[in-house]
Enzyme design. Structure first.
Site, PDB file in Angstrom:
ATOM      1  CG  HIS A 188      -0.037   4.420   2.156  1.00 12.89           C
ATOM      2  ND1 HIS A 188      -0.224   5.672   2.687  1.00 12.89           N
ATOM      3  CD2 HIS A 188      -0.665   4.417   0.960  1.00 12.89           C
ATOM      4  CE1 HIS A 188      -0.933   6.404   1.838  1.00 12.89           C
ATOM      5  NE2 HIS A 188      -1.215   5.661   0.786  1.00 12.89           N
ATOM      6  CG  ASP A 265      -7.109   5.755   2.064  1.00 12.45           C
ATOM      7  OD1 ASP A 265      -6.777   5.851   0.873  1.00 12.45           O
ATOM      8  OD2 ASP A 265      -6.500   6.329   2.985  1.00 12.45           O
TER       9      ASP A 265
END
Length: 515
Positions: A188, A265
């Site tokens: 992230h 993702d």
């Protein structure tokens, strides 16, 4: 921005592969319903979209009315990562606890009940389970989301989870291919790198994914990580060598032979977005072999979605993405949508069970007591000292965890003090010197119960715990993360996860009141 004609087949294919997140609980935005009616194949739901099962059922009913083949997806891993029970914590322990119990039939039953509840709410795809082999103690993002650090154990529980979930008509999506376990970077925030050779990859990371593909998982999610042994330049989500050359390649050629849907993702994650941007990364991901673009960390609006659609169309017209590859990706999205619609129409034969009972049974079986057979010797109502690490983005800050509430139900008068992570440059010894007197002052003469979560990863937390146990040798320690650190304290419990039921199982032992 020049809008493409939504009736054009190329534009429709580009819209089809997009799976945005959105804001809303009571009703879906009008623009979202309009795009679903005009070919967009799915959405991602997050904690911000969920108030209750009844509310979610109404919301998803609107989405499925706009497009009966819509892929309505969530991250419902159980344990630390839950969307259905974001406000209270999960009724089911997560993967690490299920791996600790190591009963595939139990994992299959938990996944089946989870899937039944998802299907009842109108969810059609579950971005779970994590098939990552969590063998790096410093992993900041997987941890208890993994079944464990042994490839064969992870494989058998990944298969059981996929089987239980898909028996309810909800498509499973194993993640994060080719394996996010051996990293010490959160994708992230930055681009992780896995420095393993191909032989190690085959013997370790790929074992659970091979098993899941053989078991018929409908979806696989790619990982934003660099694997130089396969591609020295591009993260897996953008790499033809990883997606086409490994995941899609026939088994006879060393690949996994997967022919289902490949989700990316979240494309807003810094591991991709910081270098390639969301538009550029999405074009590269489809070209590499991905089929569905997950754009879900933050809520999107109509302009952003149409802008990304048009970026894909431009890439085709400029020769950076083949029209055939885009159409193939869109067709895979539509094919999965037809499967989920057929499964929903057929209904599930999975009977409802007592979710709290099966979840609590799993949590009890995952709990470990050190020394074996030890019990807590409480002096009155205990004081719970919760040492709280930083937020895991995948888990979300809004999901409660811990022990105090469950223990208070069994021992009225239980108190709690919360000790959050300090600033990154804080001196760990100074943090401990501040926390420990405050804890002892709040506890008085009562027993201290120290709750930690992955204590091995945080020096401030381990220093605080060591000083606390030195001052109070009868401290009860509850580790609710991955238990890499050795046991300490008079009674040490490892729950293998921080789900609400894991806290309840630990509270039963401390209070001496199981059941």
């Amino acid at each position: 921005m020049t809008a493409a004609n939504p009736s054009d087949s190329l534009s429709r294919d580009a819209l089809t592969v997009l799976q945005p997140a959105f804001d809303g609980t009571d009703s879906a935005p009008a623009w979202l319903l309009r795009l679903l009616e005009n070919g967009m194949s799915g959405v991602g739901l997050f904690g911000r979209n969920v108030v209750s099962a009844e509310q979610l059922t109404r919301l998803n009913g609107q989405l499925l009315a706009a497009n009966p083949h819509a892929l309505v997806a969530v991250d419902e891993e159980g344990g630390d990562v839950t969307r259905l029970e974001v406000a209270d914590g999960s009724s089911f322990p997560g993967a690490h606890a299920l791996g600790a119990a190591d009963d595939p039939d139990l994992t299959r039953a938990v996944a089946a009940e989870m899937g039944r509840r998802l299907a009842a709410c109108g969810v059609t795809v579950n971005w779970a389970p994590s098939a990552d082999v969590n063998n790096n103690p410093d992993n900041p993002v997987i941890g208890t989301r993994s079944f464990g650090d042994d490839p064969d154990l992870v494989a058998r529980h990944t298969v059981a989870f996929v089987q239980g979930m898909q028996a309810t008509g909800v498509a499973a999506c194993v993640k994060h291919f080719p394996g996010h376990g051996d990293t010490d970077v959160d994708s992230h925030l930055a681009l992780p790198r896995i420095g393993v050779d191909l032989d190690t990859l085959q013997r370790r990371e790929l074992v659970p994914f091979r098993a899941a593909v053989a078991a018929g998982t409908r979806c696989v999610m790619s990982a934003h990580l660099l694997l130089p042994a396969l591609d020295p330049d591009l993260p897996g989500t953008l790499s033809p060598a990883v997606l086409h050359g490994l995941l899609r390649a026939p088994v006879a050629e060393g690949g996994l032979g997967f022919d289902g849907l490949i989700y990316t993702d979240g494309m807003e994650m810094e591991a991709v977005a910081a270098t390639h941007g969301i538009d550029g990364g999405s074009v590269m991901a489809i070209a590499a072999g991905a089929d569905a673009i997950c754009i879900g960390g933050t809520a999107w609006d109509e302009g952003q979605v149409l802008g990304l659609r048009d970026a894909l169309v431009r890439a085709v017209r400029e020769g950076r993405l083949s029209e055939e590859r885009l159409h193939e990706a869109a067709e895979r999205c539509r094919e999965l949508g037809r499967w989920t619609a057929a499964a929903r129409a057929a209904g599930t034969t999975t009977p409802a069970v007592d979710a709290e009972a099966i979840g609590l049974d799993a949590a009890r079986r995952a709990l470990r007591v050190h020394p074996a057979g030890a019990t807590a010797q409480l002096r009155g109502a205990p004081h719970v000292a919760s040492l709280v690490p930083g937020t895991n983005i995948a888990v979300g800050a809004e999901t409660p965890w811990g022990l105090a509430a469950e223990l208070r139900e069994r021992v009225p008068g239980t108190t709690e003090s919360v000790h959050p992570a300090p600033e990154a440059d804080a001196d760990p010894a100074a943090v401990a010197a501040a926390h420990v007197p405050a804890i002892l002052d709040a506890a008085g003469d009562r027993t201290v119960v120290a709750v930690v979560r992955g204590v091995h990863r945080y020096r401030w937390m381990s220093d605080t715990l060591d000083a606390l146990v030195a001052a109070r040798p009868d401290t009860v320690v509850v580790e609710m993360g991955v238990p890499f650190a050795p046991p300490t304290g008079a009674l040490h419990l490892t729950t293998h996860g921080a789900a609400r039921v894991c806290g309840r199982a630990a509270a039963e032992v401390i209070a001496g009141s199981p059941g």
